[in-house]
Design an enzyme around this catalytic site. Structure first.
Site, PDB file in Angstrom:
ATOM      1  N   SER A  40       0.841  -1.187   0.000  1.00  8.22           N
ATOM      2  CA  SER A  40       0.000   0.000   0.000  1.00  8.22           C
ATOM      3  C   SER A  40       0.875   1.235   0.000  1.00  8.22           C
ATOM      4  CB  SER A  40      -0.880   0.002   1.255  1.00  8.22           C
ATOM      5  OG  SER A  40      -1.538   1.244   1.414  1.00  8.22           O
ATOM      6  N   TYR A  63      -1.816  -0.697  10.222  1.00  4.27           N
ATOM      7  CA  TYR A  63      -1.991  -1.089   8.825  1.00  4.27           C
ATOM      8  C   TYR A  63      -0.703  -0.822   8.039  1.00  4.27           C
ATOM      9  CZ  TYR A  63      -3.745  -0.976   4.020  1.00  4.27           C
ATOM     10  OH  TYR A  63      -3.923  -1.192   2.686  1.00  4.27           O
TER      11      TYR A  63
END
Length: 132
Positions: free
Chosen positions: A82, A95
């Site tokens: 990501s 995350y």
């Protein structure tokens, strides 16, 4: 469709499977299905699994940590990281850690497996889904 696929009987076969990637039982079942379906000849597996957590660090629990580690850091051949792995987002520290962890994992796998197998890493931007 490329003609060499037809000549070599490599017609594209795309399937989808639903499983909880954080569950060992579900992963084992998925592997069994893949082995059976592709006769032990799987060439590409795309891991597009990811779960996010929008929470301040102080409110993050050990269950949150365990769930994201199990979901986001399992070893696959094509990793979906990501942009959060290198851009700071205020409420995405856990995350970002799990998605950022795919970077050294992929580098280690490349060092081990190339030229026989070449793992890849992609870092897409966030997209809202039903899970987020």
């Amino acid at each position: 469709m490329p003609s060499h696929w037809v000549d070599k009987d490599l017609l594209p076969c795309v399937t989808a499977s639903v499983c909880d990637i954080s569950s060992q039982h579900d992963r084992d079942n998925l592997v069994a299905v893949v082995r059976d379906l592709f006769h032990n000849q799987l060439h590409i597996l795309v891991n597009n699994v990811g779960q996010s957590l929008h929470k301040p660090n102080a409110d993050t629990t050990s269950d949150d940590y365990s769930r994201l580690m199990a979901t986001n850091l399992l070893a696959h051949l094509v990793h979906m990281s990501s942009v959060a792995s290198f851009i700071a987002y205020l409420a995405l520290s856990l995350y970002s850690l799990t998605k950022g962890g795919l970077i050294p994992l992929t580098k280690c796998l490349v060092a081990k497996w190339v030229p026989h197998l070449a793992p890849h890493l992609h870092r897409p931007a966030p997209k809202r889904t039903m899970a987020t």
